[in-house]
Design a protein around this motif. Structure first.
Motif, PDB file in Angstrom:
ATOM      1  N   ILE A  93       0.836  -1.201   0.000  1.00  0.00           N
ATOM      2  CA  ILE A  93       0.000   0.000   0.000  1.00  0.00           C
ATOM      3  C   ILE A  93       0.870   1.250   0.000  1.00  0.00           C
ATOM      4  O   ILE A  93       0.625   2.219  -0.733  1.00  0.00           O
ATOM      5  N   MET A  94       1.939   1.229   0.798  1.00  0.00           N
ATOM      6  CA  MET A  94       2.815   2.393   0.917  1.00  0.00           C
ATOM      7  C   MET A  94       3.600   2.659  -0.370  1.00  0.00           C
ATOM      8  O   MET A  94       3.895   3.813  -0.698  1.00  0.00           O
ATOM      9  N   LEU A  95       3.942   1.580  -1.094  1.00  0.00           N
ATOM     10  CA  LEU A  95       4.772   1.719  -2.288  1.00  0.00           C
ATOM     11  C   LEU A  95       3.979   1.599  -3.595  1.00  0.00           C
ATOM     12  O   LEU A  95       4.579   1.532  -4.667  1.00  0.00           O
ATOM     13  N   ALA A  96       2.664   1.581  -3.490  1.00  0.00           N
ATOM     14  CA  ALA A  96       1.824   1.403  -4.680  1.00  0.00           C
ATOM     15  C   ALA A  96       1.990   2.572  -5.649  1.00  0.00           C
ATOM     16  O   ALA A  96       2.254   3.711  -5.248  1.00  0.00           O
ATOM     17  N   ASP A  97       1.849   2.263  -6.955  1.00  0.00           N
ATOM     18  CA  ASP A  97       1.976   3.301  -7.980  1.00  0.00           C
ATOM     19  C   ASP A  97       0.665   4.074  -8.127  1.00  0.00           C
ATOM     20  O   ASP A  97      -0.268   3.909  -7.331  1.00  0.00           O
ATOM     21  N   SER A  98       0.601   4.899  -9.148  1.00  0.00           N
ATOM     22  CA  SER A  98      -0.576   5.744  -9.349  1.00  0.00           C
ATOM     23  C   SER A  98      -1.842   4.936  -9.638  1.00  0.00           C
ATOM     24  O   SER A  98      -2.955   5.437  -9.477  1.00  0.00           O
ATOM     25  N   ASN A  99      -1.672   3.697 -10.078  1.00  0.00           N
ATOM     26  CA  ASN A  99      -2.817   2.815 -10.342  1.00  0.00           C
ATOM     27  C   ASN A  99      -3.228   2.018  -9.109  1.00  0.00           C
ATOM     28  O   ASN A  99      -4.128   1.184  -9.176  1.00  0.00           O
ATOM     29  N   GLY A 100      -2.525   2.246  -7.998  1.00  0.00           N
ATOM     30  CA  GLY A 100      -2.833   1.522  -6.779  1.00  0.00           C
ATOM     31  C   GLY A 100      -2.268   0.123  -6.752  1.00  0.00           C
ATOM     32  O   GLY A 100      -2.711  -0.713  -5.951  1.00  0.00           O
ATOM     33  N   LEU A 101      -1.260  -0.166  -7.600  1.00  0.00           N
ATOM     34  CA  LEU A 101      -0.672  -1.501  -7.694  1.00  0.00           C
ATOM     35  C   LEU A 101       0.784  -1.485  -7.245  1.00  0.00           C
ATOM     36  O   LEU A 101       1.483  -0.471  -7.375  1.00  0.00           O
ATOM     37  N   PHE A 102       1.250  -2.624  -6.741  1.00  0.00           N
ATOM     38  CA  PHE A 102       2.643  -2.810  -6.353  1.00  0.00           C
ATOM     39  C   PHE A 102       3.180  -4.039  -7.075  1.00  0.00           C
ATOM     40  O   PHE A 102       2.690  -5.146  -6.875  1.00  0.00           O
ATOM     41  N   LEU A 103       4.153  -3.821  -7.966  1.00  0.00           N
ATOM     42  CA  LEU A 103       4.672  -4.905  -8.812  1.00  0.00           C
ATOM     43  C   LEU A 103       3.549  -5.564  -9.611  1.00  0.00           C
ATOM     44  O   LEU A 103       3.579  -6.766  -9.871  1.00  0.00           O
ATOM     45  N   GLY A 104       2.568  -4.755  -9.979  1.00  0.00           N
ATOM     46  CA  GLY A 104       1.431  -5.257 -10.731  1.00  0.00           C
ATOM     47  C   GLY A 104       0.385  -5.941  -9.878  1.00  0.00           C
ATOM     48  O   GLY A 104      -0.623  -6.426 -10.400  1.00  0.00           O
ATOM     49  N   LEU A 105       0.596  -5.987  -8.566  1.00  0.00           N
ATOM     50  CA  LEU A 105      -0.318  -6.675  -7.651  1.00  0.00           C
ATOM     51  C   LEU A 105      -1.187  -5.681  -6.899  1.00  0.00           C
ATOM     52  O   LEU A 105      -0.700  -4.636  -6.434  1.00  0.00           O
ATOM     53  N   ALA A 106      -2.461  -6.010  -6.756  1.00  0.00           N
ATOM     54  CA  ALA A 106      -3.350  -5.214  -5.914  1.00  0.00           C
ATOM     55  C   ALA A 106      -3.056  -5.545  -4.453  1.00  0.00           C
ATOM     56  O   ALA A 106      -3.002  -6.720  -4.082  1.00  0.00           O
ATOM     57  N   PRO A 107      -2.814  -4.541  -3.604  1.00  0.00           N
ATOM     58  CA  PRO A 107      -2.518  -4.816  -2.192  1.00  0.00           C
ATOM     59  C   PRO A 107      -3.546  -5.703  -1.499  1.00  0.00           C
ATOM     60  O   PRO A 107      -3.185  -6.545  -0.671  1.00  0.00           O
ATOM     61  N   ILE A 108      -4.839  -5.535  -1.846  1.00  0.00           N
ATOM     62  CA  ILE A 108      -5.831  -6.403  -1.190  1.00  0.00           C
ATOM     63  C   ILE A 108      -5.672  -7.851  -1.639  1.00  0.00           C
ATOM     64  O   ILE A 108      -6.011  -8.774  -0.903  1.00  0.00           O
ATOM     65  N   ALA A 109      -5.138  -8.066  -2.841  1.00  0.00           N
ATOM     66  CA  ALA A 109      -4.863  -9.433  -3.287  1.00  0.00           C
ATOM     67  C   ALA A 109      -3.733 -10.028  -2.457  1.00  0.00           C
ATOM     68  O   ALA A 109      -3.772 -11.214  -2.089  1.00  0.00           O
ATOM     69  N   ILE A 110      -2.726  -9.227  -2.152  1.00  0.00           N
ATOM     70  CA  ILE A 110      -1.601  -9.693  -1.342  1.00  0.00           C
ATOM     71  C   ILE A 110      -2.079 -10.095   0.044  1.00  0.00           C
ATOM     72  O   ILE A 110      -1.764 -11.188   0.538  1.00  0.00           O
ATOM     73  N   VAL A 111      -2.859  -9.223   0.680  1.00  0.00           N
ATOM     74  CA  VAL A 111      -3.333  -9.522   2.034  1.00  0.00           C
ATOM     75  C   VAL A 111      -4.253 -10.739   2.028  1.00  0.00           C
ATOM     76  O   VAL A 111      -4.140 -11.632   2.874  1.00  0.00           O
ATOM     77  N   ALA A 112      -5.165 -10.778   1.057  1.00  0.00           N
ATOM     78  CA  ALA A 112      -6.111 -11.897   0.986  1.00  0.00           C
ATOM     79  C   ALA A 112      -5.397 -13.227   0.761  1.00  0.00           C
ATOM     80  O   ALA A 112      -5.709 -14.231   1.396  1.00  0.00           O
ATOM     81  N   ALA A 113      -4.414 -13.241  -0.155  1.00  0.00           N
ATOM     82  CA  ALA A 113      -3.727 -14.487  -0.507  1.00  0.00           C
ATOM     83  C   ALA A 113      -2.786 -14.965   0.589  1.00  0.00           C
ATOM     84  O   ALA A 113      -2.661 -16.169   0.832  1.00  0.00           O
ATOM     85  N   MET A 114      -2.123 -14.035   1.250  1.00  0.00           N
ATOM     86  CA  MET A 114      -1.067 -14.421   2.189  1.00  0.00           C
ATOM     87  C   MET A 114      -1.571 -14.666   3.603  1.00  0.00           C
ATOM     88  O   MET A 114      -0.861 -15.277   4.412  1.00  0.00           O
ATOM     89  N   THR A 115      -2.781 -14.209   3.930  1.00  0.00           N
ATOM     90  CA  THR A 115      -3.295 -14.421   5.284  1.00  0.00           C
ATOM     91  C   THR A 115      -4.230 -15.617   5.377  1.00  0.00           C
ATOM     92  O   THR A 115      -4.651 -15.986   6.471  1.00  0.00           O
ATOM     93  N   ASN A 116      -4.563 -16.233   4.254  1.00  0.00           N
ATOM     94  CA  ASN A 116      -5.559 -17.302   4.229  1.00  0.00           C
ATOM     95  C   ASN A 116      -4.938 -18.560   3.629  1.00  0.00           C
ATOM     96  O   ASN A 116      -4.564 -18.573   2.458  1.00  0.00           O
ATOM     97  N   SER A 117      -4.794 -19.610   4.421  1.00  0.00           N
ATOM     98  CA  SER A 117      -4.098 -20.816   3.955  1.00  0.00           C
ATOM     99  C   SER A 117      -5.063 -21.949   3.623  1.00  0.00           C
ATOM    100  O   SER A 117      -6.189 -21.996   4.117  1.00  0.00           O
ATOM    101  N   ASN A 118      -4.595 -22.863   2.786  1.00  0.00           N
ATOM    102  CA  ASN A 118      -5.380 -24.018   2.355  1.00  0.00           C
ATOM    103  C   ASN A 118      -5.336 -25.090   3.449  1.00  0.00           C
ATOM    104  O   ASN A 118      -4.316 -25.763   3.628  1.00  0.00           O
TER     105      ASN A 118
END
Length: 328
Positions: A93-118
């Motif tokens: 979120i802190m390093l997101a570009d003008s499109n709201g993305l970081f390395l092409g990733l949406a920050p909410i995708a990062i949080v959703a994917a990394m906090t929820n395990s199979n």
């Protein structure tokens, strides 16, 4: 034809091979086993029931004296998995570009994917490499299911407030109850517990196959390289930190690494977040396909990652994983 011997030579083979076989079938021939009756019930829809039975059987080997260890492990897994996802999401979120993305990733995708395990993958690895208190830690991981903890992280960041109805205590009780029944049976009648325990390992390939029938490899294509990157990061960072943390504590490090995945139900999290706060709607669709790609990527990469770590430990100690003292 030596099927079992072949599967035994593949790291996590009893889980990995059925899962990938089912995912291949589901990708190219999705309806071939969806014909109703016993066929669909066993090969497509059985994962929840079989994992519940697996938990009940694991519970028969837990005494009231050792149950505390399972609670500690479960809460530790939940805390570090959420903490890592939240921190990396904050950085994005802190390093997101003008499109709201970081390395092409949406920050909410990062949080959703990394906090929820199979949970299915965790149970499979805990069953193969861990002990009963490792399996019994699973119900606490159910607290991460759905968008609740993702919303907690975002609320802490100050980007949104809490929303009602994102976590139900009843859902947690529903996951915990089979384990509690198993603990009761095992403590009331050790012979009955031992009788049930003999069949536990035979469940793994069946619920692994059913889990695979929910995976479609086209999600990787839709999510693009950014979605694959999210899956790789999830495996290496959350799995790697889990390994090191459990090793440092003195627990089985392979069990800690088993949290390096993204759950299938995380796919719905971005849209749930956007429904609660419309400011996330512009990136919700992109985040959804990225999380879906992470689900498939972690399902493929985590077994390989676990296999490499397990071989290293066994080679270093000369002992099977279950007999290894992680602090050695």
């Amino acid at each position: 034809m030596k099927i079992k011997a072949t599967l035994d030579r593949i790291p996590g083979g009893m889980m990995v091979v059925p899962l990938l076989l089912a995912a291949t079938i589901n990708t190219f021939f999705p309806n071939i086993l969806r014909i109703g009756g016993f066929t669909e019930a066993l090969f497509v829809d059985s994962s929840s029931a079989l994992i519940s039975l697996f938990l009940l059987i694991a519970g028969t080997q837990i005494t009231f004296k050792t149950a505390g260890t399972s609670v500690k492990k479960g809460l530790t897994l939940l805390a570090f998995k959420w903490g890592i996802g939240a921190v990396i999401g904050l950085i994005a979120i802190m390093l997101a570009d003008s499109n709201g993305l970081f390395l092409g990733l949406a920050p909410i995708a990062i949080v959703a994917a990394m906090t929820n395990s199979n949970g299915g993958l965790y149970i499979a690895f805990a069953g193969q490499y861990g002990k009963e208190d490792d399996k019994a830690a699973y119900p606490f991981l159910a607290l991460s299911d759905g968008p609740f903890l993702t919303m907690v992280a975002l609320a802490i960041f100050g980007t949104m407030g809490y929303a009602e109805g994102m976590f139900s205590p009843t859902d947690f009780i529903a996951v915990l109850l089979p384990l509690a029944v198993g603990i009761a049976i095992g403590n009331l009648d050790k012979e009955m517990g031992d009788f049930l325990y003999k069949g536990s390992d035979k469940l793994v390939p069946f619920f692994a196959f059913s889990l695979g029938m929910s995976i479609n490899f086209t999600a990787i294509i839709k999510g693009g390289l950014s979605g694959v990157l999210l899956g790789v990061i999830t495996v290496l960072i959350t799995g790697g930190v889990g390994y090191l943390l459990f090793k440092w504590i003195g627990w089985n490090p392979i069990v800690g690494a088993s949290e390096g995945s993204t759950a299938g139900n995380a796919v719905g999290t971005p849209m749930a977040i956007a429904a609660a706060n419309a400011s996330f709607m512009p990136v919700a669709e992109l985040a959804t396909v990225q999380v879906a790609a992470s689900v498939v990527t972690t399902a493929i990469l985590l077994p390989i990652f676990i296999g490499i770590l397990a071989k290293r430990l066994e080679k270093k100690t000369g002992k099977p994983i279950k007999e290894i003292n992680p602090t050695m």
